[in-house]
Design an enzyme around this catalytic site. Structure first.
Site, PDB file in Angstrom:
ATOM      1  CE1 TYR A 299      23.028  13.533   0.392  1.00  0.00           C
ATOM      2  CE2 TYR A 299      21.108  14.746  -0.361  1.00  0.00           C
ATOM      3  CZ  TYR A 299      21.796  14.101   0.653  1.00  0.00           C
ATOM      4  OH  TYR A 299      21.256  14.032   1.910  1.00  0.00           O
ATOM      5  CE1 TYR A 349      18.172  12.108   1.284  1.00  0.00           C
ATOM      6  CE2 TYR A 349      17.649  12.164   3.615  1.00  0.00           C
ATOM      7  CZ  TYR A 349      18.187  12.759   2.503  1.00  0.00           C
ATOM      8  OH  TYR A 349      18.765  13.996   2.596  1.00  0.00           O
TER       9      TYR A 349
END
Length: 418
Positions: A299, A349
């Site tokens: 991440y 994102y």
């Protein structure tokens, strides 16, 4: 009648390789989508079901995650003609993908569903932006924000950067080392036709970009986009009849946390993140260790979040993360490529799901790059990683996804080609 005390009910015995991701779907990654999160979610879920080679009637479970910035499962199901035996919309962003995949396994193991689709739909640029701006940002300050706002913690960067600064202080980690994460991920994104940012950045360009909050530069931060993503999970047996090679799920950790997730600084070193605890679940359950992993998806809300996760999950020793992310290991053609689509820093994102989608495609040996399509309808990968070329990892068999919500909370998953 209760089971004997010595009965082994652990994941390694009953769940390893029993379930698989069989379908993945996305919208385009854009800014200013001009459509609702409901329309985005419907688009991505439809794509995932079609990718699996399934029909709407084959899906009987739906899970989603949001932070007051999306739409509910029942609307998506209704738009696509799905009748659900179970649905749930949970609060949360980062780390939710792997956690909900674990929940989907539990639902199917309990006999409640046969196939579950998980989606995330967000207008993360045009409507609800991470720093508290955007068309839907006006909201009263309440709850934990009463504490955080007083210290200037409005955005994720402001809240997470003390963890990075402490790592720099404790281990001598340098900004140019973590800037390499952006440079490498941008190389990968340049070979991804759907990435929002395809430009290759240098370390010097990252360091020359303006400071957002010390020590984060603009290019240390992820891109904000409007998009939706989805995955379909079902049993490994059912997956045999689906369209693509199976991405078998070896083990999952869902939202493992440090003590006091609201103020994780109060417990243990500030530079230690939830992966320190999650690794003790992930590796035994999956039956592999860091050295067995061919490809990682970490991440990358910021360059340093990738470094901290890889370090605390055991891909290198504590304090050696700066060297790991800058020595070429993560690059296509390196020992263990990371975020081969460009990740949050470059592709788009999505609060974590696009890295799972990418690893599924890598395990299929079918990354959607610019390589030519052969007579058999499959992409003919060249393994030439120059700009605009291939991004398929050669002989990719085992992957790890490392999800992040904040330094105190994380999720993870290991998959293998089935």
């Amino acid at each position: 009648m209760p089971m004997p005390a010595e009965t082994d009910t652990t994941s390694p015995k009953y769940l390893r390789d029993k379930y698989a991701i069989v379908g993945v779907g996305e919208t385009t990654y854009t800014r200013g989508s001009g459509i609702t999160t409901r329309a985005l979610g419907t688009w991505a879920v439809r794509n995932a079901i079609e990718d699996a080679g399934l029909k709407a009637s084959d899906i009987d479970g739906m899970l989603s995650y949001q932070s007051g910035d999306s739409t509910f499962s029942t609307f998506i199901a209704g738009d696509l003609g799905l009748r659900l035996n179970f649905y749930m919309d949970v609060f949360g962003g980062g780390s939710s993908t792997e956690a909900l995949i674990g929940m989907a396994i539990g639902l199917m193991e309990a006999g409640m569903c046969k196939a579950v689709v998980i989606f995330r739909a967000m207008n993360g640029f045009s409507q609800v932006r991470i720093g508290g701006t955007g068309a839907r940002a006006a909201a009263p300050v309440s709850g934990d924000a009463l504490h955080m706002r007083a210290y200037g913690w409005q955005s994720a960067g402001q809240m997470f950067s003390p963890t990075f600064m402490r790592h720099m202080y404790d281990y001598g980690t340098r900004p140019e080392q973590v800037a390499t994460v952006k440079a490498i991920h941008s190389e990968h994104a340049s070979n991804n036709p759907k990435a929002f940012y395809k430009k290759r950045f240098t370390v010097d360009e990252v360091l020359a970009s303006r400071i957002i909050c010390k020590p984060l530069h603009l290019l240390d931060c992820c891109v904000e986009t409007d998009n939706a993503t989805a995955v379909v999970v079902t049993s490994a047996d059912r997956a045999k009849d689906c369209r693509h090679p199976r991405a078998l799920i070896r083990g999952v950790v869902g939202r493992c946390s440090k003590p006091r997730t609201d103020m994780h600084y109060q417990t243990g070193p500030i530079s230690t993140v939830a992966g320190h605890y999650a690794k003790d679940i992930l590796w035994p359950n999956s039956g592999v260790g860091p050295e067995d992993i061919d490809i990682t998806g970490s991440y990358d809300a910021f360059t340093f979040t990738t470094m901290l996760q890889l370090e605390d999950y055991g891909f290198c020793k504590k304090g050696e993360g700066g060297d790991y992310v800058s020595n070429g290991t993560m690059r296509l053609g390196g020992r263990r490529p990371n975020n081969t689509s460009g990740g949050h820093l470059c592709e788009g994102y999505t609060h974590g799901m696009n890295m799972v989608i990418e690893n599924v495609r890598q395990l299929r040996h079918d990354a959607d790059d610019s390589c030519p399509i052969g007579p058999d309808g499959k992409r003919q990968h060249t393994y030439d990683y120059r700009e605009g070329g291939c991004r398929q990892v050669k002989n990719c068999e085992v992957s790890a996804n490392l999800g992040w919500a904040n330094p105190g909370t994380g999720s993870a998953m290991v998959m293998r080609r089935g």
